[in-house]
Design a protein around this motif. Sequence first.
Motif, short mmCIF file in Angstrom:
data_model
loop_
_atom_site.label_atom_id
_atom_site.label_comp_id
_atom_site.label_asym_id
_atom_site.label_seq_id
_atom_site.Cartn_x
_atom_site.Cartn_y
_atom_site.Cartn_z
N GLY A 166 0.82 -1.20 0.00
CA GLY A 166 0.00 0.00 0.00
C GLY A 166 0.86 1.25 0.00
N ILE A 167 1.93 1.20 0.80
CA ILE A 167 2.83 2.36 0.88
C ILE A 167 3.53 2.58 -0.45
CG2 ILE A 167 4.94 3.20 1.96
CD1 ILE A 167 4.07 1.88 4.55
N ALA A 168 4.03 1.48 -1.06
CA ALA A 168 4.74 1.60 -2.34
C ALA A 168 3.83 2.20 -3.40
CB ALA A 168 5.24 0.23 -2.78
N ASN A 169 2.58 1.70 -3.45
CA ASN A 169 1.63 2.24 -4.44
C ASN A 169 1.38 3.72 -4.23
OD1 ASN A 169 1.32 -0.22 -5.67
ND2 ASN A 169 -0.54 -0.77 -4.55
N ALA A 170 1.19 4.09 -2.98
CA ALA A 170 0.87 5.49 -2.67
C ALA A 170 1.99 6.42 -3.14
CB ALA A 170 0.63 5.65 -1.18
N TRP A 171 3.23 6.08 -2.83
CA TRP A 171 4.33 6.95 -3.22
C TRP A 171 4.53 6.94 -4.73
CZ3 TRP A 171 4.91 10.38 0.03
CH2 TRP A 171 5.00 10.16 1.41
N ARG A 172 4.38 5.77 -5.33
CA ARG A 172 4.57 5.69 -6.79
C ARG A 172 3.55 6.55 -7.51
NH1 ARG A 172 6.20 0.16 -6.63
NH2 ARG A 172 4.01 -0.42 -6.69
N SER A 173 2.32 6.61 -6.98
CA SER A 173 1.29 7.40 -7.66
C SER A 173 1.64 8.87 -7.62
CB SER A 173 -0.08 7.16 -7.00
OG SER A 173 -0.12 7.82 -5.75
N LEU A 174 2.51 9.26 -6.68
CA LEU A 174 2.85 10.66 -6.53
C LEU A 174 4.02 11.06 -7.42
CD1 LEU A 174 1.65 12.77 -4.59
CD2 LEU A 174 3.54 12.34 -3.07
N ILE A 175 4.84 10.07 -7.80
CA ILE A 175 6.09 10.39 -8.49
C ILE A 175 5.89 11.13 -9.82
CG2 ILE A 175 8.08 9.34 -9.65
CD1 ILE A 175 8.25 7.38 -7.34
N PRO A 176 4.94 10.73 -10.67
CA PRO A 176 4.78 11.49 -11.93
C PRO A 176 4.53 12.97 -11.68
CG PRO A 176 3.45 9.51 -11.98
CD PRO A 176 4.00 9.62 -10.59
N LYS A 177 3.70 13.28 -10.67
CA LYS A 177 3.40 14.68 -10.39
C LYS A 177 4.66 15.41 -9.93
CE LYS A 177 -1.22 13.38 -8.85
NZ LYS A 177 -2.21 13.41 -7.78
N LEU A 178 5.48 14.73 -9.13
CA LEU A 178 6.70 15.37 -8.65
C LEU A 178 7.71 15.53 -9.78
CD1 LEU A 178 7.06 13.49 -5.26
CD2 LEU A 178 6.45 15.88 -5.59
N GLU A 179 7.72 14.55 -10.70
CA GLU A 179 8.63 14.66 -11.85
C GLU A 179 8.26 15.88 -12.68
OE1 GLU A 179 8.54 10.98 -14.01
OE2 GLU A 179 9.82 10.07 -12.47
N ALA A 180 6.95 16.06 -12.88
CA ALA A 180 6.48 17.21 -13.65
C ALA A 180 6.92 18.50 -12.98
CB ALA A 180 4.95 17.17 -13.75
N CYS A 181 6.88 18.51 -11.65
CA CYS A 181 7.23 19.73 -10.92
C CYS A 181 8.72 20.02 -11.00
CB CYS A 181 6.81 19.56 -9.46
SG CYS A 181 7.38 20.91 -8.41
N SER A 182 9.56 18.99 -10.89
CA SER A 182 10.99 19.26 -10.83
C SER A 182 11.60 19.53 -12.19
CB SER A 182 11.73 18.09 -10.15
OG SER A 182 11.40 16.89 -10.79
N SER A 183 10.89 19.15 -13.26
CA SER A 183 11.46 19.41 -14.58
C SER A 183 10.92 20.69 -15.18
CB SER A 183 11.16 18.24 -15.53
OG SER A 183 9.76 18.03 -15.60
N SER A 184 9.81 21.19 -14.63
CA SER A 184 9.21 22.41 -15.21
C SER A 184 10.10 23.61 -14.92
CB SER A 184 7.82 22.64 -14.65
OG SER A 184 7.91 22.90 -13.26
#
Lengths: 400, 400
Positions: B382-400
Amino acid sequence: MITTRSISGSSQSPRSPSSQPYLSVSVTDPVKLGNGVQAYISYRVITKTNLPEYQGPEKIVIRRYSDFVWLHDHLFEKYKGIFIPPLPEKSAVEKFRFSSEFIEMRCQALDTFVNRIASHHELQQSEDLRTFLQADEETMERLMSQETGIFKRKPADLMQIFKDVQSRVSDVVLGKEKPVEESNPEYEKLKHYIFELENHLAEAQKHAYRLVKRHRELGQSLSDFGKAVKLLGACEGNSLGKVFSDLGTKSETLSDKLQKEAHQLLMNFEEPLKDYVRSVQSIKATIAERANAFRRQCELAETIKLKEINLNRLILIRSDKVGEAEFEYNQLKAESEEATRMFEKIMRLMNEEIVRFQEQKTLDMGIAFHEFAKGQARLANGIATAWRSLLPKLEACSSS
Amino acid sequence: MIATRSVSGSSQSPRSPSSQPYLSVSVTDPVKLGNGVQAYISYRVITKTNLPEYQGPEKIVIRRYSDFVWLHDRLFEKYKGIFIPPLPEKSAVEKFRFSAEFIEMRRQALDIFVNRIALHHELQQSEDLRTFLQADEETMERLRSQETGIFKKKPTDFMQIFKDVQSKVSDVVLGKEKPVEESNPEYEKLKHYIFELENHLAEAQKHAYRLVKRHRELGQSLSDFGKAVKLLGACEGNSLGKAFSELGTKSETLSVKLQKEAHQLLMNFEEPLKDYVRAVQSIKATIAERANAFRRQCELAETTKLKEINLNKLTLMRSDKVGEAEIEYQELKVESEEATRMFEMIVRLMNEEIVRFQEQKTLDMGIAFHEFAKGQARLANGIANAWRSLIPKLEACSSS
């Protein structure tokens, strides 16, 4: 033109053709020297450059923490308006413990510090930077001992000065002093944002640190549990005993994973957050400098007005002090114009700096949170896989 | 023939035809009664049965902890050789706090206790069990207060008796007393195993409890962190602020998962381990009873021999005390034979009990560790899924 470098501060090999200017710095190899109370850490500072102001393609010097402080303070005095990159705290307590983790974090923070200066289009041209990167150790020591004024103070005193400045800024903001402050709504908004940001950041950083601690404690607990279960397994024998042993071994493996992730959390997440807090404090110091400059400008403007009135009066009564008064007036006028120039320069620089700061921070924080989520996901995945691999054996045991 | 039931103790609907005998018990609905120091918890004990010795198909009585203790102690006295199912500890401290968790764990343990008795082919026929399950509350209270001898003692005194017995057993095992112990190598092995098992189990249970605590602390830490990061997000605004807010929300969600898993760990793993510890302590009490019975047998055998020698002496001398001596000798002989029968019964019962214990424990522990690994895997997933679901959004933020 200096090549932009990543904030990780790793030294960049000069791939660019030898004609393109580059300045590449790295802080490495921390070594503990001295004994007891006198103990300190020395670092190797390696400079690779083709800039004419520097001596040769590579230069290596030995520096200690107080040398970095020297550089910081000089830049702070000379480049008002610019957010001087922050230093890691001089923790008097931790120094005595000198844990390898503390040393690693400090080395990384100092490397980041120097690299930010070397990447800043204004600061990188500083003569003090050149001195810091090239002077031999004896010269550096001599410079340190020659310091007068605020430079001669120990870092603890500098913190006190910062605190005074901060409280002064608060007083000014709160209007406790005579209201000599800019009536600039956008600037007010910025100040308010900075103060609020510092509070929230400090909170977040504190809890991030606790998170690291809890990871470690859970890891330790799993390790103790694993050992106890293995002893239980040895005592039981039979198939149940084997299951206990497997579970114990798995727990110890996962304990390792947790400790590793705790370390990663500290280096790649908690430390960047702490760095963010320091940066914001650096901005507060610049805000104080701007307030000082503004106040000075106002005071001089007022004083000049009075002097002008006095001068006119003396002219009217044809006093013999007119010459003196005129001389003083002109002096003050020059000072006043200088103060106005200084204030306006600070304002201009700050506007550029804010933009630079926001961009850099968005990038840094985005990376930090990205690393956080990735690390957590990776850890959780590893844990899930480990326990799942044990399930078939446990199922066999409970059904037999 | 009693229908077999799972030790989870849930009441089983009688699906069997009405002619097949069944005895189904459940302990439910804990209710806090009384005030302050006098406060206690009452439970509903529901008995469903078609056995003739019982009153009707369903009977509900109200019982409190000391009633269960009464039942336990009477069974312990009457069924020597059998491992009496253990009771949960009477925690004087926790009682005052009466947390919902404590009440739930106690209720579950008491339900398991009664069900184990109801399932045991010997214990289920006990008259005391019938009294416990059916007597009205006034009768129960009268019986409870009528207890004399060791029954009249409070549970803490029982602990003291057990400790005396334990130390007596240790003394016997260590040969400190006169060496009146069985020279039975297999039995020695068993005793050694039981003592070693208790130590290792207690250690494992202690660390399992700490594991629960660490889960809770990590959960709390994540929750605090999440709140702090959300405040940070609100302060920052822009895309970075949004990333902060989502990370904060995710942290709070995971905190809830961790707290739930901590509770599961407690109920499905740590508590079964604690139950195992109590069961082993119950076995130690039976070991002590066996030692007592052996010693009594030996003492009576010796005394009988001496009486026999004395009787023969008196017979030879034609003393007028022969008649008296003969009566005494006969009485002693009967007692001695009774003591031998008692000891042999205990030996026989213990042998059966050991087998039953081992089987049940292997099953119970297998289930407990299975639940542990499953719960941990589920949580980590459950923890792994939760964090993984967040990663794309964070990737978008750090590359913008």
